[in-house]
Scaffold this motif. Structure first.
Motif, PDB file in Angstrom:
ATOM      1  N   ARG A   1      69.903   6.842  33.665  1.00 39.91           N
ATOM      2  CA  ARG A   1      71.279   7.313  33.867  1.00 39.91           C
ATOM      3  C   ARG A   1      71.246   8.841  33.925  1.00 39.91           C
TER       4      ARG A   1
ATOM      5  N   ARG B   1      73.028  12.658  34.372  1.00 38.32           N
ATOM      6  CA  ARG B   1      74.247  13.450  34.157  1.00 38.32           C
ATOM      7  C   ARG B   1      73.937  14.914  34.435  1.00 38.32           C
TER       8      ARG B   1
ATOM      9  N   VAL C   1      68.711   8.344  43.725  1.00 36.35           N
ATOM     10  CA  VAL C   1      70.079   8.079  43.266  1.00 36.35           C
ATOM     11  C   VAL C   1      70.929   7.760  44.496  1.00 36.35           C
TER      12      VAL C   1
ATOM     13  N   LYS D   1      74.135   6.697  46.812  1.00 34.18           N
ATOM     14  CA  LYS D   1      75.598   6.820  46.720  1.00 34.18           C
ATOM     15  C   LYS D   1      76.213   5.467  46.385  1.00 34.18           C
TER      16      LYS D   1
ATOM     17  N   ASN E   1      78.067   4.259  42.978  1.00 32.00           N
ATOM     18  CA  ASN E   1      77.334   4.943  41.921  1.00 32.00           C
ATOM     19  C   ASN E   1      78.172   6.127  41.430  1.00 32.00           C
ATOM     20  N   ASP E   2      77.822   6.635  40.257  1.00 34.10           N
ATOM     21  CA  ASP E   2      78.601   7.729  39.663  1.00 34.10           C
ATOM     22  C   ASP E   2      78.122   9.080  40.188  1.00 34.10           C
ATOM     23  N   VAL E   3      78.201   9.235  41.527  1.00 39.86           N
ATOM     24  CA  VAL E   3      77.903  10.490  42.217  1.00 39.86           C
ATOM     25  C   VAL E   3      79.183  10.902  42.923  1.00 39.86           C
TER      26      VAL E   3
ATOM     27  N   PHE F   1      76.943  14.378  38.938  1.00 40.83           N
ATOM     28  CA  PHE F   1      76.283  13.127  38.598  1.00 40.83           C
ATOM     29  C   PHE F   1      76.715  12.723  37.185  1.00 40.83           C
ATOM     30  N   GLY F   2      77.326  11.546  37.097  1.00 41.96           N
ATOM     31  CA  GLY F   2      77.694  11.031  35.777  1.00 41.96           C
ATOM     32  C   GLY F   2      78.913  11.669  35.164  1.00 41.96           C
TER      33      GLY F   2
ATOM     34  N   ALA G   1      75.088   8.334  36.492  1.00 46.80           N
ATOM     35  CA  ALA G   1      74.640   7.850  37.789  1.00 46.80           C
ATOM     36  C   ALA G   1      73.310   7.133  37.632  1.00 46.80           C
TER      37      ALA G   1
END
Length: 608
Positions: free
Chosen positions: A193, A195, A239, A241, A255-257, A278-279, A291
């Motif tokens: 994950r 960040r 990572v 998207k 994703n967390d982007v 990211f994150g 992410a």
């Protein structure tokens, strides 16, 4: 002469690219297949890329808070590029490629860079991203991510810089934590994950393809649970998207982007440039923040893997700078041939009753055009030579491959930096040839300059390339790379010394090479890096000019001595110009290197 004539001469007359067909990897190819690729790319660049170059400059990307909007012409042009197969052109047949030599691939991509550099950016990044995964990824990562990129279904980026850490990658603050107890067993690679924040990410957000594959540098916890300091603590992560399953199918989960904003640039506007978070928690993949990323390679070896893409990108940047310079040269040459201004000078002055003559007949305009020609054609030869070294490294016998590796190592900083500085100067001269018209948007030369100004900055600034050259490349392996280059230059000097009309240039190049060698030794005489590297940029400039002088001398050696065509005479004139007007510059640059001039190093903040 058309650029294609020069390209064909460099490929076949100078680099003897047809001989590559004798190697097993390229055995299915011939001059005809190479030419077919060049013809196709030249046509697509002319019909799809060039017509939208100004449109993409004036209608730059904008973000409505949810999506990034680009002109529809962006997608249409990139669709044509993808359909050409050029994203996978150099790949194995089993990976959907053509097994083209890198030399031919680069020559073909020159057309796209010249027609619309902003569109070419998406392709360069995607290809480099996928090539990195082919070299350092797991079989599943290659199958899922790289294959989709080569097919053009997904595009890719590289995420290195951060708001507080541009070139200083050891200071990246983005963190990656293992995603649960079974994170090492994910089929797509060890799962983490992430960040943090990444800045200056070209092609970082768009709707041009169904997914974007980000390659992200981040730090993972060390044995004590804290990030390992310096570059040793950096790992590399895929990572995406949109999240995908182990078979490469989109899961539909974001994703967390998140795009934090677009950068509004001087030029190169058709390629989105982004700040990515990211994150930040806007998306919760799997019900958690951060992410999701999949580690590429071993922990702590992220920068080593990323250099695979960075080195490719540096050569790509050099090619882009070259072709922007070439576009300006062609535009200013065409203008000079049709623009009447001034009259001939005679012993009694000007005859006001005589007709005006085209400005190309004025000596100073010829000087500016000849300078441009020497810069852009020399830079194109340099980039193609580097591409040929890639082919040698991968397909030649062991000894030749080893020599190619050393030459490529020492030339990469030059391949990136020299065109970025001197083809930008060519664009400035193109504006000057047009005069006031060149400073308006009615003519393309002002955009060429704006687009090209980025190339001295991205993928390692000019100063970074200088530190890499003097601080690493010329001293690596006991100076082996520098000695390999010197041997290759001396071969050209020896051959040119036997050709009428080139002996003087051969002697001049020999003296320049000796000056570079002496300055290199003097810079490191005390063994103090601060003293040695204080004047690294003048060293880079002198080194680059010496390399380009060698390239030009080697190129004209490939011309038949009795070749009196305008084409051949133009090449000889460009070589002569470079030796008469450019090579003498190196003495001043090397003087400060040789005496380890301390002025800039000792300058105090308060004195400014």
């Amino acid at each position: 002469m058309a650029m294609r004539d020069t390209l064909d001469f460099l490929l076949y007359g100078w680099l003897q690219s047809e001989s590559l067909n004798q190697r097993e990897r390229f055995a299915d190819h011939s001059r005809e297949t190479f030419d077919a690729v060049l013809d196709t790319c030249e046509r697509i660049a002319r019909e799809k890329f060039a017509p939208v170059n100004r449109l993409l400059d004036t209608q730059e990307p904008h973000f409505d808070g949810e999506r990034v909007h680009l002109p529809q012409a962006t997608r249409e042009a990139l669709d044509a590029y993808v359909e050409s197969g050029m994203l996978s052109a150099a790949q194995d047949y089993e990976n959907g490629g053509m097994q083209l030599p890198c030399t031919v691939e680069m020559a073909a991509n020159a057309f796209f860079s010249k027609a619309c550099i902003a569109l070419g950016g998406y392709a360069m990044l995607t290809n480099g991203n996928a090539n990195l995964l082919m070299a350092h990824g797991t079989p599943r990562q290659r199958e899922v991510f790289a294959k989709a990129e080569f097919e053009g279904r997904w595009f890719g980026t590289m995420c290195l810089s951060e708001p507080q850490a541009g070139s200083s990658l050891s200071d990246v603050a983005t963190r990656a934590e293992p995603d649960g107890a079974d994170s090492e067993n994910d089929p797509l690679g060890p799962r983490y994950r992430l960040r943090g924040h990444k800045m200056w990410i070209s092609a970082g957000e768009h709707e041009l393809r169904e997914n974007i594959v980000h390659l992200v540098l981040a730090k993972i916890p060390g044995p004590d649970g804290k990030p390992v300091p310096g570059v040793r603590g950096i790992s590399l992560f895929i990572v995406p998207k949109w999240l995908v399953d182990a078979e490469g199918q989109l899961t539909g989960e974001r994703n967390d982007v998140v795009l934090a904003g677009l950068n509004h640039k001087l030029g190169y506007r058709g390629t989105t440039n982004c700040l990515l978070n990211f994150g930040e928690g806007r998306h919760q993949p799997g019900g958690q923040g951060g992410a999701i990323g999949y580690r590429v390679g071993a922990p702590g070896e992220g920068l080593k893997a990323m250099f695979h893409m960075m080195n490719e990108a540096r050569i790509g940047v050099g090619l882009g700078a070259t072709m922007l310079g070439y576009a300006g040269y062609e535009a200013s040459l065409a203008y000079a041939r049709q623009r009447p201004q001034g009259r001939p000078l005679t012993a009694t002055g000007k005859d006001a009753a005589s007709p005006q003559r085209p400005i190309i007949e004025h000596a100073d305009v010829k000087r500016m055009l000849l300078a441009q020609k020497s810069y852009v054609e020399g830079a194109l030869a340099l980039e193609l030579f580097c591409a040929r070294l890639v082919d040698e490294q991968h397909t030649a016998e062991a000894e030749a491959a080893g020599r190619a590796r050393l030459l490529l190592e020492v030339l990469i900083p030059i391949a990136k930096s020299w065109p970025s500085e001197w083809c930008l100067e060519a664009n400035s001269l193109a504006i000057q040839v047009l005069g006031g018209y060149g400073y308006t948007r009615d003519f393309p030369v002002e955009q060429h300059w704006r687009d090209n100004r980025l190339n001295m900055i991205h993928e390692g600034t000019h100063g970074i390339q200088a530190l890499d050259l003097l601080g690493r490349k010329v001293v690596m392996e006991g100076g082996a790379a520098l000695m390999a280059l010197a041997r290759r230059i001396n071969e050209t000097i020896s051959a040119a010394g036997q050709v009428p009309g080139l002996a003087e240039a051969a002697n001049q190049l020999a003296q320049a090479l000796a000056q570079v060698g002496a300055a290199t030794k003097a810079a490191w005489a005390t063994g103090e890096p601060e003293a040695a590297l204080a004047n690294a940029t003048p060293y880079l400039q002198a080194f680059g000019h010496t390399v380009l002088a060698w390239i030009w001398l080697d190129v004209v050696l490939a011309l038949a001595p009795d070749d009196t065509r305008d084409f051949a005479q133009g090449k000889r004139a460009a070589q002569a110009y470079f030796f008469a007007y450019e090579l003498p510059r190196i003495a001043a640059w090397l003087a400060v290197v040789q005496r380890r001039e301390a002025l800039c190093r000792e300058m105090q903040d308060a004195w400014f």
